[in-house]
Each structure stands twice: as C-alpha cells, then as structure tokens.
Design an enzyme around this catalytic site. Sequence first.
Site, PDB file in Angstrom:
ATOM      1  N   GLU A  64      -1.029  -5.650   7.866  1.00 19.90           N
ATOM      2  CA  GLU A  64      -0.478  -7.014   7.811  1.00 19.90           C
ATOM      3  C   GLU A  64       0.982  -7.075   8.279  1.00 19.90           C
ATOM      4  OE1 GLU A  64      -2.408  -5.774   5.215  1.00 19.90           O
ATOM      5  OE2 GLU A  64      -4.120  -6.997   5.843  1.00 19.90           O
ATOM      6  N   ALA A  88      -0.036  -1.924   5.817  1.00 18.85           N
ATOM      7  CA  ALA A  88       0.543  -1.762   7.154  1.00 18.85           C
ATOM      8  C   ALA A  88      -0.155  -2.656   8.181  1.00 18.85           C
ATOM      9  CB  ALA A  88       0.438  -0.306   7.578  1.00 18.85           C
ATOM     10  N   ARG A 145       9.965  12.320   3.818  1.00 17.03           N
ATOM     11  CA  ARG A 145      10.602  11.353   4.733  1.00 17.03           C
ATOM     12  C   ARG A 145      11.065  10.094   4.015  1.00 17.03           C
ATOM     13  NH1 ARG A 145       6.229  12.344   9.572  1.00 17.03           N
ATOM     14  NH2 ARG A 145       6.324  14.581   9.318  1.00 17.03           N
ATOM     15  N   PHE A 162       0.859  -1.191   0.000  1.00 19.37           N
ATOM     16  CA  PHE A 162       0.000   0.000   0.000  1.00 19.37           C
ATOM     17  C   PHE A 162       0.894   1.240   0.000  1.00 19.37           C
ATOM     18  CE2 PHE A 162      -3.369   2.836   1.049  1.00 19.37           C
ATOM     19  CZ  PHE A 162      -4.565   2.165   0.811  1.00 19.37           C
ATOM     20  N   VAL A 206       1.340   5.066   6.149  1.00 16.54           N
ATOM     21  CA  VAL A 206      -0.079   5.306   6.395  1.00 16.54           C
ATOM     22  C   VAL A 206      -0.298   6.816   6.359  1.00 16.54           C
ATOM     23  CG1 VAL A 206      -2.058   4.722   7.843  1.00 16.54           C
ATOM     24  CG2 VAL A 206       0.008   3.327   7.975  1.00 16.54           C
ATOM     25  N   ILE A 207      -1.207   7.241   5.469  1.00 20.52           N
ATOM     26  CA  ILE A 207      -1.417   8.679   5.259  1.00 20.52           C
ATOM     27  C   ILE A 207      -2.800   9.069   5.769  1.00 20.52           C
ATOM     28  CG2 ILE A 207      -1.524  10.511   3.534  1.00 20.52           C
ATOM     29  CD1 ILE A 207       0.453   8.828   1.856  1.00 20.52           C
ATOM     30  N   PHE A 214      10.728  -0.133  13.601  1.00 20.15           N
ATOM     31  CA  PHE A 214       9.513   0.513  13.084  1.00 20.15           C
ATOM     32  C   PHE A 214       9.890   1.572  12.052  1.00 20.15           C
ATOM     33  CE2 PHE A 214       5.779   3.394  13.532  1.00 20.15           C
ATOM     34  CZ  PHE A 214       4.796   2.474  13.181  1.00 20.15           C
ATOM     35  N   THR A 258      -7.079   8.233   4.661  1.00 17.30           N
ATOM     36  CA  THR A 258      -7.430   7.062   5.454  1.00 17.30           C
ATOM     37  C   THR A 258      -8.347   7.427   6.607  1.00 17.30           C
ATOM     38  OG1 THR A 258      -5.160   6.367   5.019  1.00 17.30           O
ATOM     39  CG2 THR A 258      -6.405   5.025   6.548  1.00 17.30           C
ATOM     40  N   HIS A 274      -9.742   5.502   8.590  1.00 18.93           N
ATOM     41  CA  HIS A 274      -9.413   4.666   9.749  1.00 18.93           C
ATOM     42  C   HIS A 274      -7.900   4.702  10.041  1.00 18.93           C
ATOM     43  CE1 HIS A 274      -9.013   2.379   6.111  1.00 18.93           C
ATOM     44  NE2 HIS A 274      -8.547   1.306   6.707  1.00 18.93           N
TER      45      HIS A 274
HETATM   46  N1  INI Z   1      -2.488   0.343   4.385  1.00 19.84           N
HETATM   47  C1  INI Z   1      -1.370   1.087   4.434  1.00 19.84           C
HETATM   48  O1  INI Z   1      -0.272   0.525   4.519  1.00 19.84           O
HETATM   49  N2  INI Z   1      -1.433   2.433   4.388  1.00 19.84           N
HETATM   50  C2  INI Z   1      -2.616   3.095   4.286  1.00 19.84           C
HETATM   51  O2  INI Z   1      -2.609   4.357   4.245  1.00 19.84           O
HETATM   52  C3  INI Z   1      -3.812   2.332   4.214  1.00 19.84           C
HETATM   53  N3  INI Z   1      -5.079   2.979   4.056  1.00 19.84           N
HETATM   54  O3  INI Z   1      -5.118   4.136   3.613  1.00 19.84           O
HETATM   55  O4  INI Z   1      -6.120   2.383   4.291  1.00 19.84           O
HETATM   56  C4  INI Z   1      -3.717   0.927   4.273  1.00 19.84           C
HETATM   57  N4  INI Z   1      -4.821   0.160   4.230  1.00 19.84           N
HETATM   58  C5  INI Z   1      -4.796  -1.254   3.961  1.00 19.84           C
HETATM   59  C6  INI Z   1      -4.556  -2.070   5.215  1.00 19.84           C
HETATM   60  O5  INI Z   1      -3.235  -1.914   5.688  1.00 19.84           O
HETATM   61  C7  INI Z   1      -4.802  -3.550   4.932  1.00 19.84           C
HETATM   62  O6  INI Z   1      -3.898  -3.998   3.962  1.00 19.84           O
HETATM   63  C8  INI Z   1      -6.233  -3.851   4.477  1.00 19.84           C
HETATM   64  O7  INI Z   1      -7.170  -3.295   5.350  1.00 19.84           O
HETATM   65  C9  INI Z   1      -6.455  -5.377   4.408  1.00 19.84           C
HETATM   66  O8  INI Z   1      -6.351  -5.959   5.715  1.00 19.84           O
END
Ligand code: INI
Length: 154
Positions: free
Chosen positions: A59, A57, A128, A23, A82-83, A114, A87, A89
């Site tokens: 997983e 993230a 970054r 992602f 993760v932005i 991390f 997002t 959530h």
């Molecule tokens: N995963 C990320 O690594 N970064 C994100 O910003 C993100 N957003 O925006 O939702 C994100 N979502 C996917 C999440 O990590 C899982 O892969 C998904 O929910 C399946 O379990």
Amino acid sequence: MPRSLAGDFSGQGLRVAIAAARFNSAIVERLVDGAIDGLTRHQVSDDGITVARCPGAWELPLLCQRLASSGNYDAVLALGCVIRGDTPHFEMVANECAKGVAQAGMAAGIPVIFGVLTTDTVEQAEVRAGIKAGNKGFDAAMAAIEMSNLLKQV
Ligand code: INI
C-alpha cells in the site's frame, strides 16, 4: 570552474511526510524513530513532520503518491520491511513497492525516498533498523533533506 550543484543537510522549514507500513511493525517503527531522529537533528521542526501509516509495503505506493501530490510536503519517506523468509510472494510485494514508490516521486516531482528494507531474514532487518548500528530510516531522512535542497537549486 564547472558549476556544481549539491543539496545541504539543513532541514529548517522543510515539511516532510513519512509513509510507514504497519506490517513487520517492530522493525518499521524503529525506522520511523530513526527517520524522526534524523529529521529533527537536522532542524526539521515537529510541526514539519507528518507520519501516515498504511497496512503493508504493497500500500505504500498509493499512500506516497497521495502525500507527494498533495502539495503539502517537500519530501516523502516510504518506510517498510519485506522479509523473504516469511513471504512466499516476496518478489511481488518488494518489486511493486519499489516501482510504485519511484513512480510516486516521478509523478509529483518531489523526492519520494525508498526506505523499505528487503531482507532474507528478520535478523538482517533488525541490523538495518538500528539494532546494532545504522538505521535505514535515518538514512532515508538524510536523503530527503539533501534531495529537497538540491532540487531547489536545479
Ligand atoms: N507487507 C509488508 O510490508 N511486508 C511483508 O513482509 C509482507 N508479507 O510478508 O506478506 C507484507 N504483506 C502485506 C502486503 O503488503 C499488503 O498489506 C497486503 O497484501 C494487503 O494488500
């Protein structure tokens, strides 16, 4: 004189796994490049580096836990992005990722670093990830080498 312990930055002989989320891959692949650059510039061999990719993230904790408990690595790097802007959530994904990555290290007893960017905007993430200066993947590699060498002395 008190006894002082500190890890050096020699990566010779170290085996390091990089767990990378797909992602936001444009950002995360820059972190992976930075991490590999940091590791190889500090004498970690190509053979000593494994890159494992997972969906996001969320997983990363499970992947880090498996890698860390396999006995095959001296350290694991968790790289992701993760932005907040994109997002709803954000807090959930970022918090669970941080907590789970920390737990993976504690459970396995090896450094699980991390290297996950948690930012408000894509632009902050790009900065970054080395678009101007500084790359959190490189920094994560340094922390992995330092911690691996420190723990050998404890
Ligand atoms: N995963 C990320 O690594 N970064 C994100 O910003 C993100 N957003 O925006 O939702 C994100 N979502 C996917 C999440 O990590 C899982 O892969 C998904 O929910 C399946 O379990």
